[in-house]
Design an enzyme around this catalytic site. Sequence first.
Site, mmCIF file in Angstrom:
data_model
loop_
_atom_site.group_PDB
_atom_site.id
_atom_site.type_symbol
_atom_site.label_atom_id
_atom_site.label_comp_id
_atom_site.label_asym_id
_atom_site.label_seq_id
_atom_site.Cartn_x
_atom_site.Cartn_y
_atom_site.Cartn_z
ATOM 1 N N CYS A 197 -16.912 7.931 -5.209
ATOM 2 C CA CYS A 197 -16.929 6.657 -4.321
ATOM 3 C C CYS A 197 -16.970 7.043 -2.651
ATOM 4 O O CYS A 197 -16.033 7.959 -2.390
ATOM 5 C CB CYS A 197 -15.447 6.093 -4.799
ATOM 6 S SG CYS A 197 -15.072 4.565 -3.863
ATOM 7 N N ASP A 248 0.745 -1.250 -0.094
ATOM 8 C CA ASP A 248 -0.086 -0.101 -0.164
ATOM 9 C C ASP A 248 0.819 1.326 0.124
ATOM 10 O O ASP A 248 0.834 2.196 0.581
ATOM 11 C CB ASP A 248 -1.049 0.261 1.230
ATOM 12 C CG ASP A 248 -2.234 0.602 1.013
ATOM 13 O OD1 ASP A 248 -2.637 0.622 -0.073
ATOM 14 O OD2 ASP A 248 -2.797 1.361 1.876
ATOM 15 N N CYS A 307 -23.599 0.032 -6.898
ATOM 16 C CA CYS A 307 -22.895 1.090 -6.179
ATOM 17 C C CYS A 307 -23.913 2.137 -5.767
ATOM 18 O O CYS A 307 -24.505 2.475 -6.927
ATOM 19 C CB CYS A 307 -21.678 1.676 -7.221
ATOM 20 S SG CYS A 307 -20.854 3.192 -6.303
ATOM 21 N N CYS A 347 -16.097 1.567 2.135
ATOM 22 C CA CYS A 347 -17.536 0.982 1.745
ATOM 23 C C CYS A 347 -17.317 -0.006 0.890
ATOM 24 O O CYS A 347 -16.228 -0.458 0.146
ATOM 25 C CB CYS A 347 -17.889 2.051 0.654
ATOM 26 S SG CYS A 347 -19.449 1.587 -0.220
ATOM 27 N N CYS A 388 -21.869 -5.476 -9.539
ATOM 28 C CA CYS A 388 -21.112 -4.455 -8.831
ATOM 29 C C CYS A 388 -21.300 -3.161 -9.249
ATOM 30 O O CYS A 388 -21.654 -1.980 -8.613
ATOM 31 C CB CYS A 388 -19.234 -4.587 -8.992
ATOM 32 S SG CYS A 388 -18.784 -4.515 -10.395
ATOM 33 N N CYS A 407 -20.837 -8.561 -5.147
ATOM 34 C CA CYS A 407 -19.993 -9.654 -6.360
ATOM 35 C C CYS A 407 -20.332 -11.170 -6.158
ATOM 36 O O CYS A 407 -19.873 -11.701 -4.920
ATOM 37 C CB CYS A 407 -18.659 -9.270 -6.345
ATOM 38 S SG CYS A 407 -17.456 -10.495 -7.030
ATOM 39 N N CYS A 427 -15.208 -12.682 -14.644
ATOM 40 C CA CYS A 427 -16.599 -11.520 -14.372
ATOM 41 C C CYS A 427 -17.560 -11.929 -15.375
ATOM 42 O O CYS A 427 -18.833 -12.151 -15.208
ATOM 43 C CB CYS A 427 -16.350 -10.336 -14.580
ATOM 44 S SG CYS A 427 -15.452 -9.461 -13.167
ATOM 45 N N CYS A 452 -21.484 -10.445 -15.912
ATOM 46 C CA CYS A 452 -21.914 -9.980 -14.598
ATOM 47 C C CYS A 452 -21.528 -8.429 -14.607
ATOM 48 O O CYS A 452 -20.567 -7.855 -14.650
ATOM 49 C CB CYS A 452 -21.452 -10.676 -13.654
ATOM 50 S SG CYS A 452 -21.857 -10.238 -12.092
#
Length: 383
Positions: A211, A131, A195, A237, A191, A244, A185, A188
């Site tokens: 976001c 990170d 949101c 969040c 997601c 998913c 995915c 699909c």
Amino acid sequence: MPTPPPLSKIQAIGLRNGLDSVGVARAEIFQSTLEDLQSRKSKGLHAGMAFTYKNPERSTNPKKTMEDGESLIVGARSYWKPQKKNDSLTQPMGRVALYAQQDHYMKLREGLETIATELSRSGFKARVLVDDNALVDREAAYRAGIGWYGKNTNLLIPKRGSWFVLGSVLTNAQYQINEPASDGCGTCTKCISSCPTNAIPSAGVLDANRCLAWLLQQEGDFPIEFRTLLEDRIYGCDDCQESCPANKFEERLQNESKQSLGGATVPIHEILENDDEYLLSEFGQWYIPKRDPRYLRRNALIVLGNSQLPPSPKTIKTIKRWLSDSDEMLRGHAVWAAKRLGLEKLLRKLENDPSLSVQRELSYKVKRNFDQKNCKNELIGGG
Ligand code: B12
């Protein structure tokens, strides 16, 4: 040049020390990610975020961190836990995203450090990046074959999903690299449609201006149009991950149900009643702009305003306290919370408030959660 320890040994060390997946990518320029960062920045989709956007030439080129870097040994660590249900709320609570309920980055770092130690012992350079603004972690993981990019931009591990934190060991040891995983995915789009703020304008692209995870971390006023949608989220969040299908592993839930349940909430009054020192000691592991606890209080005031519980005397006292604070941003957010809770009577005292931002807040039309018009509560009438 010494001989690097075999990859099987490196992987076994990582897996023994808390990593769930280990792969290898070449320490080369991530050209497509450099272009993605630049184009999203030019379109304003980064919403002023620094992180990897601050210096894309650096965050997409591992050689800027280690000139003779050859490989990125990428590790993923699961942070998934079954969640405790909060059926009977007795006070306003703030919901914390799963990844932030414990310091999973520390555990990930520890696992990667064991790999780095093995490499150093064999005479190689090794630097752990977790990170860190110096590396785009998902792209490193994608290139290392750890998983595929979901439409929500998260990296998903085949048969396991996206509840993973990611990090790398950058080393000058040479390894055979892995093949990227194929897309899982398909057609699909759950997601995207789940949101709450429509922050995914197209598959694989996130608009950080919308976001909630970023808005909670951004400086300044919390945008008025997203405050109600924030509901009870106090940090992060998870909606685009919770929706998913690849993340729903009942089987795993059963297998791992012996784990302690995740503690997903924080009492909002705890944030609004304590001093800076306490807040930094309790919540200092979160990303707080400029490490200034006023932003925690700003967010807490919105969550308080969104509470589904009728305002208690304690809540009314807290709102009053922040309506008279010297910080105009907090006074302003307390105005919003008061309106949400139907406590407009408390706002009379602020009619002549000299702050333009407080005046702006007073002028907003806010949808009430409760109607206190006929309420005879002395605390409200007391102004
Ligand atoms: C900035 C940042 C954020 C920002 C912006 C997120 C974003 N999507 O860019 C904010 C604050 C919003 C955020 C939120 C979250 N984050 Co964050 N964040 C970062 C950070 C610091 C940099 C990410 C970055 O460089 N983004 C730049 C853009 C270019 O990357 P991208 O969106 O992933 O774009 C890729 C895709 O678009 C893909 N792509 C391109 N075209 C197409 C087309 C299609 C069809 C598809 C499918 C994909 C695709 O390629 C792009 C890369 O080249 C990293 C740590 C790090 N140093 O890397 C953590 C990191 C990405 N975050 C992480 C986490 C856990 C989260 C949250 C889940 C936390 C939460 N619960 O609130 C959310 C998830 C929100 C989301 N959907 O992304 C993890 C992700 C782990 C994983 N399994 O993917 C990371 C890697 C931290 C870590 N070390 O583990 N985060």
